[in-house]
Enzyme design. Structure first.
Site, PDB file in Angstrom:
ATOM      1  CG  HIS A  58     -36.429  12.902   6.607  1.00 48.81           C
ATOM      2  ND1 HIS A  58     -37.627  12.284   6.359  1.00 48.81           N
ATOM      3  CD2 HIS A  58     -36.087  13.519   5.458  1.00 48.81           C
ATOM      4  CE1 HIS A  58     -37.991  12.527   5.101  1.00 48.81           C
ATOM      5  NE2 HIS A  58     -37.087  13.271   4.532  1.00 48.81           N
ATOM      6  CE  LYS A 109     -47.020  19.760  -5.442  1.00 42.69           C
ATOM      7  NZ  LYS A 109     -45.615  19.662  -5.118  1.00 42.69           N
ATOM      8  NE  ARG A 141     -32.665  10.671  -0.526  1.00 43.11           N
ATOM      9  CZ  ARG A 141     -33.958  10.817  -0.717  1.00 43.11           C
ATOM     10  NH1 ARG A 141     -34.802   9.896  -0.279  1.00 43.11           N
ATOM     11  NH2 ARG A 141     -34.436  11.859  -1.360  1.00 43.11           N
ATOM     12  CB  SER A 164     -41.239  10.400   2.515  1.00 47.64           C
ATOM     13  OG  SER A 164     -40.491  11.061   3.490  1.00 47.64           O
TER      14      SER A 164
HETATM   15  P1  ADP Z   1     -38.659  17.559  -0.176  1.00 46.09           P
HETATM   16  O1  ADP Z   1     -40.044  17.351  -0.707  1.00 46.09           O
HETATM   17  O2  ADP Z   1     -38.369  18.969   0.210  1.00 46.09           O
HETATM   18  O3  ADP Z   1     -37.558  16.932  -0.997  1.00 46.09           O
HETATM   19  P2  ADP Z   1     -38.265  15.412   1.753  1.00 46.09           P
HETATM   20  O4  ADP Z   1     -39.021  15.233   3.023  1.00 46.09           O
HETATM   21  O5  ADP Z   1     -38.418  14.346   0.728  1.00 46.09           O
HETATM   22  O6  ADP Z   1     -38.719  16.832   1.227  1.00 46.09           O
HETATM   23  O7  ADP Z   1     -36.710  15.574   2.040  1.00 46.09           O
HETATM   24  C1  ADP Z   1     -36.204  16.620   2.825  1.00 46.09           C
HETATM   25  C2  ADP Z   1     -34.678  16.588   2.766  1.00 46.09           C
HETATM   26  O8  ADP Z   1     -34.195  15.387   3.349  1.00 46.09           O
HETATM   27  C3  ADP Z   1     -34.096  16.609   1.345  1.00 46.09           C
HETATM   28  O9  ADP Z   1     -32.878  17.330   1.351  1.00 46.09           O
HETATM   29  C4  ADP Z   1     -33.811  15.160   1.057  1.00 46.09           C
HETATM   30  O10 ADP Z   1     -32.781  14.985   0.107  1.00 46.09           O
HETATM   31  C5  ADP Z   1     -33.370  14.701   2.443  1.00 46.09           C
HETATM   32  N1  ADP Z   1     -33.550  13.264   2.637  1.00 46.09           N
HETATM   33  C6  ADP Z   1     -34.631  12.518   2.377  1.00 46.09           C
HETATM   34  N2  ADP Z   1     -34.424  11.226   2.693  1.00 46.09           N
HETATM   35  C7  ADP Z   1     -33.151  11.159   3.159  1.00 46.09           C
HETATM   36  C8  ADP Z   1     -32.301  10.089   3.617  1.00 46.09           C
HETATM   37  N3  ADP Z   1     -32.716   8.832   3.646  1.00 46.09           N
HETATM   38  N4  ADP Z   1     -31.042  10.406   4.010  1.00 46.09           N
HETATM   39  C9  ADP Z   1     -30.614  11.689   3.944  1.00 46.09           C
HETATM   40  N5  ADP Z   1     -31.338  12.728   3.521  1.00 46.09           N
HETATM   41  C10 ADP Z   1     -32.592  12.472   3.127  1.00 46.09           C
END
Ligand code: ADP
Length: 157
Positions: free
Chosen positions: A17, A41, A90, A128
């Protein structure tokens, strides 16, 4: 001034992120990293904790602000005067999911554009959910998350 919203669950924020956020701040004048939450949630970490950990993790990054919101992301973006939704990609799974999300958001408000950045190879398996899984099974997550998150998780173990 071009403002982008980087919205997500960030439960917790990871190095993947953070890399997308940093790249975003090189492209846009300002990037608001916003925790989206749903009061019905229950996540892993409370929203206030996620926000606090993001704040501690982004201190050295310029042109960024941390916030949280409930409800539609396009409505939040409009309220904040942002015209771009920044997201990370990803793999093909993300691509499929994000295609739908982007098209839905465009149908709701076509003046807000979704922009995607592809992750660096070293972060493509970082998520995450993997961090939560490793943590809950007693593993070391410090390679995958910013130092404030690693420290926080160590202390609640
Ligand atoms: P959501 O529940 O909205 O998917 P996340 O916190 O899981 O929230 O992810 C937010 C954004 O960050 C999404 O676009 C996701 O694809 C991106 N993301 C998550 N992990 C990575 C990573 N390791 N590298 C690049 N982008 C990521």
């Amino acid at each position: 001034m071009k403002t982008a919203i980087f919205a997500g669950s960030f439960d917790p924020i990871t190095n993947g992120h953070l890399d997308i956020l940093k790249s975003g701040t090189e492209i846009f004048d300002k990037v608001i990293i916003a925790v989206s939450y749903n009061a019905n949630k229950k996540g892993f970490l409370p929203v206030e904790t996620r926000v606090k950990l993001i704040e501690e993790s982004v201190r050295s990054i310029k042109n960024t602000e941390v916030d949280y919101y409930a409800g539609l992301t396009v409505e939040y973006a409009k309220k904040r005067g942002a015209s771009v939704l920044l997201r990370g990609l990803r793999n093909a799974g993300d691509f499929e999911y994000e295609t739908q999300l982007s098209q839905t958001n465009a149908a709701l408000n076509n003046s807000i554009k979704s922009v995607y950045l592809i992750t660096k190879p070293e972060y493509c398996f970082v998520s995450s959910s993997a961090v939560r899984e490793i943590f809950q099974n007693g593993g070391d997550v410090s390679k995958f998350v910013p130092a404030p998150v690693a420290e926080y998780l160590k202390n609640i173990r």
